[in-house]
Design an enzyme around this catalytic site. Sequence first.
Site, mmCIF file in Angstrom:
data_model
loop_
_atom_site.group_PDB
_atom_site.id
_atom_site.type_symbol
_atom_site.label_atom_id
_atom_site.label_comp_id
_atom_site.label_asym_id
_atom_site.label_seq_id
_atom_site.Cartn_x
_atom_site.Cartn_y
_atom_site.Cartn_z
ATOM 1 N N ARG A 22 2.094 11.459 -11.923
ATOM 2 C CA ARG A 22 1.203 12.622 -11.794
ATOM 3 C C ARG A 22 1.043 13.121 -10.356
ATOM 4 N NH1 ARG A 22 -3.807 10.419 -14.828
ATOM 5 N NH2 ARG A 22 -2.636 8.474 -14.660
ATOM 6 N N LYS A 29 3.570 6.536 -5.162
ATOM 7 C CA LYS A 29 2.159 6.889 -4.993
ATOM 8 C C LYS A 29 1.468 6.152 -3.846
ATOM 9 C CE LYS A 29 -0.734 5.616 -8.325
ATOM 10 N NZ LYS A 29 -1.340 5.759 -9.666
ATOM 11 N N GLN A 79 9.541 -6.134 -9.210
ATOM 12 C CA GLN A 79 9.425 -6.127 -10.676
ATOM 13 C C GLN A 79 10.486 -5.151 -11.189
ATOM 14 O OE1 GLN A 79 6.000 -4.159 -12.320
ATOM 15 N NE2 GLN A 79 6.042 -5.368 -14.203
ATOM 16 N N THR A 85 0.998 -4.465 -16.926
ATOM 17 C CA THR A 85 0.289 -5.140 -15.830
ATOM 18 C C THR A 85 0.369 -6.664 -15.921
ATOM 19 O OG1 THR A 85 -1.711 -4.632 -17.124
ATOM 20 C CG2 THR A 85 -1.309 -3.289 -15.180
ATOM 21 N N GLU A 159 -7.918 -0.825 -24.327
ATOM 22 C CA GLU A 159 -7.312 0.343 -23.689
ATOM 23 C C GLU A 159 -7.666 1.606 -24.461
ATOM 24 O OE1 GLU A 159 -5.594 0.319 -20.568
ATOM 25 O OE2 GLU A 159 -6.789 -1.477 -20.810
ATOM 26 N N ARG A 337 1.107 13.690 26.110
ATOM 27 C CA ARG A 337 2.124 13.086 25.243
ATOM 28 C C ARG A 337 2.282 11.591 25.506
ATOM 29 N NH1 ARG A 337 7.071 16.761 26.308
ATOM 30 N NH2 ARG A 337 8.061 15.050 25.171
ATOM 31 N N ASN A 381 -3.539 16.731 44.372
ATOM 32 C CA ASN A 381 -3.915 18.009 43.755
ATOM 33 C C ASN A 381 -2.644 18.775 43.423
ATOM 34 O OD1 ASN A 381 -6.485 20.008 43.507
ATOM 35 N ND2 ASN A 381 -4.600 21.103 43.952
ATOM 36 N N TYR A 391 14.607 17.273 33.963
ATOM 37 C CA TYR A 391 15.759 17.158 33.064
ATOM 38 C C TYR A 391 16.839 18.131 33.506
ATOM 39 C CZ TYR A 391 18.201 16.876 28.540
ATOM 40 O OH TYR A 391 19.125 16.673 27.551
ATOM 41 N N ARG A 444 10.985 28.643 50.265
ATOM 42 C CA ARG A 444 11.043 29.895 49.520
ATOM 43 C C ARG A 444 11.631 30.949 50.452
ATOM 44 N NH1 ARG A 444 4.566 30.069 49.851
ATOM 45 N NH2 ARG A 444 4.405 31.211 51.811
HETATM 46 C C1 UD1 Z 1 -5.074 -0.297 -16.174
HETATM 47 C C2 UD1 Z 1 -5.850 -1.197 -17.137
HETATM 48 C C3 UD1 Z 1 -7.102 -0.463 -17.580
HETATM 49 C C4 UD1 Z 1 -7.931 -0.069 -16.399
HETATM 50 C C5 UD1 Z 1 -7.088 0.757 -15.402
HETATM 51 C C6 UD1 Z 1 -7.859 0.975 -14.139
HETATM 52 C C7 UD1 Z 1 -4.160 -2.500 -18.299
HETATM 53 C C8 UD1 Z 1 -3.437 -2.688 -19.577
HETATM 54 N N1 UD1 Z 1 -5.029 -1.502 -18.263
HETATM 55 O O1 UD1 Z 1 -4.674 0.833 -16.917
HETATM 56 O O2 UD1 Z 1 -7.866 -1.297 -18.440
HETATM 57 O O3 UD1 Z 1 -9.051 0.662 -16.785
HETATM 58 O O4 UD1 Z 1 -5.881 0.040 -15.063
HETATM 59 O O5 UD1 Z 1 -7.122 1.802 -13.275
HETATM 60 O O6 UD1 Z 1 -3.934 -3.235 -17.362
HETATM 61 N N2 UD1 Z 1 1.805 -1.688 -12.512
HETATM 62 C C9 UD1 Z 1 2.854 -2.460 -12.105
HETATM 63 N N3 UD1 Z 1 3.765 -2.862 -13.028
HETATM 64 C C10 UD1 Z 1 3.667 -2.553 -14.345
HETATM 65 C C11 UD1 Z 1 2.582 -1.757 -14.763
HETATM 66 C C12 UD1 Z 1 1.671 -1.344 -13.825
HETATM 67 O O7 UD1 Z 1 2.991 -2.783 -10.933
HETATM 68 O O8 UD1 Z 1 4.542 -2.975 -15.115
HETATM 69 C C13 UD1 Z 1 0.822 -1.251 -11.520
HETATM 70 C C14 UD1 Z 1 0.761 0.247 -11.335
HETATM 71 O O9 UD1 Z 1 1.631 0.673 -10.313
HETATM 72 C C15 UD1 Z 1 -0.697 0.470 -10.978
HETATM 73 C C16 UD1 Z 1 -1.429 -0.662 -11.698
HETATM 74 O O10 UD1 Z 1 -0.457 -1.630 -11.987
HETATM 75 O O11 UD1 Z 1 -0.916 0.306 -9.589
HETATM 76 C C17 UD1 Z 1 -2.126 -0.198 -12.964
HETATM 77 O O12 UD1 Z 1 -1.151 0.229 -13.873
HETATM 78 P P1 UD1 Z 1 -1.362 1.503 -14.786
HETATM 79 O O13 UD1 Z 1 -0.180 1.663 -15.634
HETATM 80 O O14 UD1 Z 1 -1.785 2.650 -13.949
HETATM 81 O O15 UD1 Z 1 -2.551 1.005 -15.712
HETATM 82 P P2 UD1 Z 1 -3.579 1.915 -16.437
HETATM 83 O O16 UD1 Z 1 -2.950 2.482 -17.644
HETATM 84 O O17 UD1 Z 1 -4.197 2.847 -15.485
HETATM 85 CA CA CA Z 2 -3.951 3.698 -13.151
#
Ligand code: UD1
Ligand code: CA
Length: 461
Positions: A22, A29, A79, A85, A159, A337, A381, A391, A444
């Site tokens: 987004r 991000k 990852q 998550t 969720e 600078r 001064n 340069y 001059r």
């Molecule tokens: C998650 C939570 C939700 C919470 C919200 C708060 C879960 C299932 N849900 O949802 O309950 O309210 O955060 O913001 O955890 N990420 C990884 N690898 C992955 C997936 C995600 O590194 O495989 C990272 C994302 O980059 C992000 C964070 O984990 O920084 C949260 O992931 P995101 O997919 O945004 O979770 P939400 O759907 O927002």
């Molecule tokens: Ca999020």
Amino acid sequence: MNAEVNTSTVTALILAAGAGTRMKSDKPKVVHKVLDVPMIQLVITAAEEAGCERILTIVGHKQEQVRAVVPDTVECVHQPDQKGTADAVVVAADALKGSTGYLLVMCGDMPLLRPETLRQLIDVCRNRSMAVLTAQVDNPSGYGRIVRDETGSIAAIVEDKDASPAELAINEVNTGIYCFALEGLFERLEKIDSDNAQGEYYLTDMVKVCRAEGEAVIGLQLTEAEEAHGVNSRVQLAQAGQFLQKRINEKWMEKGVSIVSSEMTWISPDCELEHDVEVLPNTTIAKGSTVKRGSVIGPNTRMYQATIGEDCAVEESIVHGSRMGDRCTIGPYSYIRPEVDLGNDVRVGPSVEVKKSKIGDGSKIPHLSYIGDATLGEKVNVGAGTITCNYDGTKKSHTTIEDGAFIGSSTMLVAPLTVGQNSVTAAGSTIGEDVPEESLALARARQINKDGWVKKKKEGR
Ligand code: UD1
Ligand code: CA
């Protein structure tokens, strides 16, 4: 719980593998900046200040760009596929093998968390398997909802996409920040499946796993929901900047700094200001700058990596990568600078550019000059319109102006060159050779006056 666990060790794990679709950006991000600091760096600083001894970051989408902004002390773990998550924590299993104590899981897109809050969450988790940071919000849509049981502990995190109408009406949400005991964590994570609306491995399902083991999961509710502000869009990025700006400005005001307009003052979190500093509107102080007491900065001023001494005035100017002593005055409209070192009581007046130069105590460059690759002694001064011609199109050369020298207006100083102590250059001179001390250099063309020339021309003679 095993009482042998070393409760003093806390490792932070920052989840930052996601794309942040987004944001509509070519950059991941978490590298987007809030008050000139990459978001993930703010999260790292909060973890450090909370006392985390080790910090790991989960990277994935455009990982090179994330690795480039995190400090060397932070370990990055890749990852490969963003399967949720819970999977993001599982990929850190090898890196955490043999670790004891607690794991603080944070999101890379939450730049406003305070270290005190993180410490509280860690405390709540002592001798438990899991604690969750929650927040009461007006609009819970998009967040996981916190379902509490009759005892007040957390029964489930549901969720948005999996929630019933009754659950959707809950205003207490999961911030996505957790503390886990490392002991047994990875065995528990194995019990999580992807049987949900998004087909993802949800870290939130750890609540179920802990409860099945007869463990209560504690929820710590934020008193200031703004701390859990997550950045998913450019609008939320701007809001994060405004929240942090207000927080930082109020902190400095409480410490004795005057800020005329908080909305028009941007001070990065890594800067230091002393009491009785005054910041005038439309001013940015960034990249680890320091301003000592009594100095007046602004209006319309930007400084980066700058060190400003006591009782200085920097007006409508840019100072970048430079330092100055006490009682210096800069501007208006000047550009200091990188690698400039000004002593005490130095005056750099309007429309002056200074680069890679050392200017001694009490020296003045009052108007419209360019000083680059130069060393000026004390009480020099420099007349208006003077230029160090440093340069030649191939290489840069140095100019030295010794103590007490007086450079006449509009002098071209063709470097390499030394103007000796207390010497004078005549206005309008082009000085290409060294000037001995206590001397006058005059270079001059001699003036010729042609008497009546204009009159004769008019009369056609
Ligand atoms: C998650 C939570 C939700 C919470 C919200 C708060 C879960 C299932 N849900 O949802 O309950 O309210 O955060 O913001 O955890 N990420 C990884 N690898 C992955 C997936 C995600 O590194 O495989 C990272 C994302 O980059 C992000 C964070 O984990 O920084 C949260 O992931 P995101 O997919 O945004 O979770 P939400 O759907 O927002
Ligand atoms: Ca999020």
